[in-house]
Design an enzyme around this catalytic site. Sequence first.
Site, mmCIF file in Angstrom:
data_model
loop_
_atom_site.group_PDB
_atom_site.id
_atom_site.type_symbol
_atom_site.label_atom_id
_atom_site.label_comp_id
_atom_site.label_asym_id
_atom_site.label_seq_id
_atom_site.Cartn_x
_atom_site.Cartn_y
_atom_site.Cartn_z
ATOM 1 N N GLY A 71 0.835 -1.173 -0.086
ATOM 2 C CA GLY A 71 -0.040 -0.082 0.065
ATOM 3 C C GLY A 71 0.691 1.494 -0.032
ATOM 4 N N ASN A 151 -8.891 3.009 8.332
ATOM 5 C CA ASN A 151 -8.111 1.916 8.941
ATOM 6 C C ASN A 151 -8.555 2.212 10.540
ATOM 7 O OD1 ASN A 151 -6.579 4.214 8.151
ATOM 8 N ND2 ASN A 151 -5.269 3.565 9.809
ATOM 9 N N SER A 199 -3.354 -3.336 -1.051
ATOM 10 C CA SER A 199 -2.511 -4.093 0.031
ATOM 11 C C SER A 199 -2.723 -5.583 0.062
ATOM 12 C CB SER A 199 -1.916 -3.127 1.123
ATOM 13 O OG SER A 199 -1.047 -4.093 1.901
ATOM 14 N N HIS A 201 -1.736 -7.593 2.440
ATOM 15 C CA HIS A 201 -1.548 -8.037 3.669
ATOM 16 C C HIS A 201 -2.826 -7.915 4.625
ATOM 17 C CE1 HIS A 201 -0.146 -4.866 6.202
ATOM 18 N NE2 HIS A 201 0.358 -4.225 5.304
ATOM 19 N N THR A 237 12.604 -6.745 -10.682
ATOM 20 C CA THR A 237 12.231 -8.244 -10.896
ATOM 21 C C THR A 237 11.227 -8.231 -9.892
ATOM 22 O OG1 THR A 237 14.507 -8.668 -11.446
ATOM 23 C CG2 THR A 237 12.930 -10.509 -11.034
ATOM 24 N N CYS A 325 0.002 1.832 13.204
ATOM 25 C CA CYS A 325 1.174 2.700 13.367
ATOM 26 C C CYS A 325 1.223 3.497 14.310
ATOM 27 C CB CYS A 325 0.947 3.498 11.919
ATOM 28 S SG CYS A 325 0.780 2.654 10.439
HETATM 29 N N1 PLP Z 1 -3.494 2.861 3.482
HETATM 30 C C1 PLP Z 1 -4.332 2.256 4.674
HETATM 31 C C2 PLP Z 1 -5.666 2.766 4.695
HETATM 32 C C3 PLP Z 1 -3.679 1.371 5.648
HETATM 33 O O1 PLP Z 1 -4.590 1.009 6.654
HETATM 34 C C4 PLP Z 1 -2.437 1.094 5.314
HETATM 35 C C5 PLP Z 1 -1.960 -0.146 6.326
HETATM 36 O O2 PLP Z 1 -2.099 0.018 7.452
HETATM 37 C C6 PLP Z 1 -1.784 1.581 4.379
HETATM 38 C C7 PLP Z 1 -2.353 2.356 3.476
HETATM 39 C C8 PLP Z 1 -0.413 1.061 4.016
HETATM 40 O O3 PLP Z 1 -0.242 -0.284 3.360
HETATM 41 P P1 PLP Z 1 0.852 -1.205 3.596
HETATM 42 O O4 PLP Z 1 1.383 -1.531 5.091
HETATM 43 O O5 PLP Z 1 0.799 -2.197 2.527
HETATM 44 O O6 PLP Z 1 2.421 -0.524 3.009
#
Ligand code: PLP
Length: 381
Positions: A71, A151, A199, A201, A237, A325
């Site tokens: 992401g 999030n 993303s 994961h 790659t 985060c």
């Molecule tokens: N955007 C949102 C809304 C997210 O919740 C996150 C990850 O927590 C990201 C972007 C970032 O994604 P990544 O962890 O794959 O870099």
Amino acid sequence: MPRIYLDNNATTPVHPDVIEAMLPFYRNSFGNPSCIHWAGKAVKGALEKARMQVASLVNCAPAEVVFTSGGSESINTAIKGVAAARRTRGNHIISTRVEHSAVFNCCRYLEKEGFRVTYLEVDSEGMLDLHALATAVTDQTVLIAAMYANNETGVIFPVHEIGEIASQRGVYFMCDAVQAAGKVPVNFKELRANLMALSGHKLYAPKGVGALIIRDGTQFRPLIHGGPQERNRRAGTENVAGIVGFGKACEIAEASLHFEGERLCRLRDMMESGIETSITDVKRNGHPVRRLPNTSNLSFGNVYAELLLEELDKEGIAVSAGSACAAGSREQSRVLSAMGMDGASMRSAVRISFGRENTEKDVEYLLGLLPVMVKRLRNKG
Ligand code: PLP
């Protein structure tokens, strides 16, 4: 002690079928997809299959899918790449106060590079004012960068209306759909976005893989220069096994989207009503209806979220305070603060996010412990 994972917005466990799909690409199919011999060809086919699987989940053309490392890279490529390519047209970007740090910090970076950024306010339910968005657009605006779903709160923005405003005014729209894809139907064609970040994961694929969907004809500059991979849009790659896993995860998400959405919604509602009847002074944060089916953000009055997290962790339950985060950094949540919440409510906010491995038993276990824990922590305070 049971291990109950209720932090699926932070990351998800890799689906067993995804692991199965990936394994051959660590064992026998090791080729470089850019090579034209048998080893390369075998891998190239798998890459293109994954591209189709991703495209199918979000309804875009396979050629619009650019594989990335996740992401954050997708968002950086989109925002910085559009800013660089459209610099001669204007230097104004519109975003919101509740974006993920990947978007927020790209905007902050561009401010240092001479761009002007408008960070739109949200209301107390975390919702965006479309009128404010429309009036913020000027003839200098080159990009609107806004999320599909939040999030921390799960609040879903009116993204189709944002796309409509953007396209009417000739402004690009970058939609951060990292939390939405796989949880609610996402339709890139109808969204009128130029770029959309995904993303792996967050939807049961491994970490370190994702995609940027780039509408055909969109002006942007790549972030990573090098070889001609991804049709010159992202050099390097390819992470073949990760991409194959991401494709498989998208296929699974598409097949189970409606059923799983309803199931998670039932689990979340069961938990929220259980908490409501057994614990006093609890407030739900975010829009009550326009939100992801799996996410609940709750403030437990007179309880420090971090202490509650520790207590839950001791019993094997993983939840989060604010975003993943922000957790641990002791920083205030930018999202909850933008919603006008007071310091005490923010410090007591807990995010519970359900996923495919959760069952009613998990909710019952949580409900069996939570009232006692909250009472104990309140007495201590
Ligand atoms: N955007 C949102 C809304 C997210 O919740 C996150 C990850 O927590 C990201 C972007 C970032 O994604 P990544 O962890 O794959 O870099």
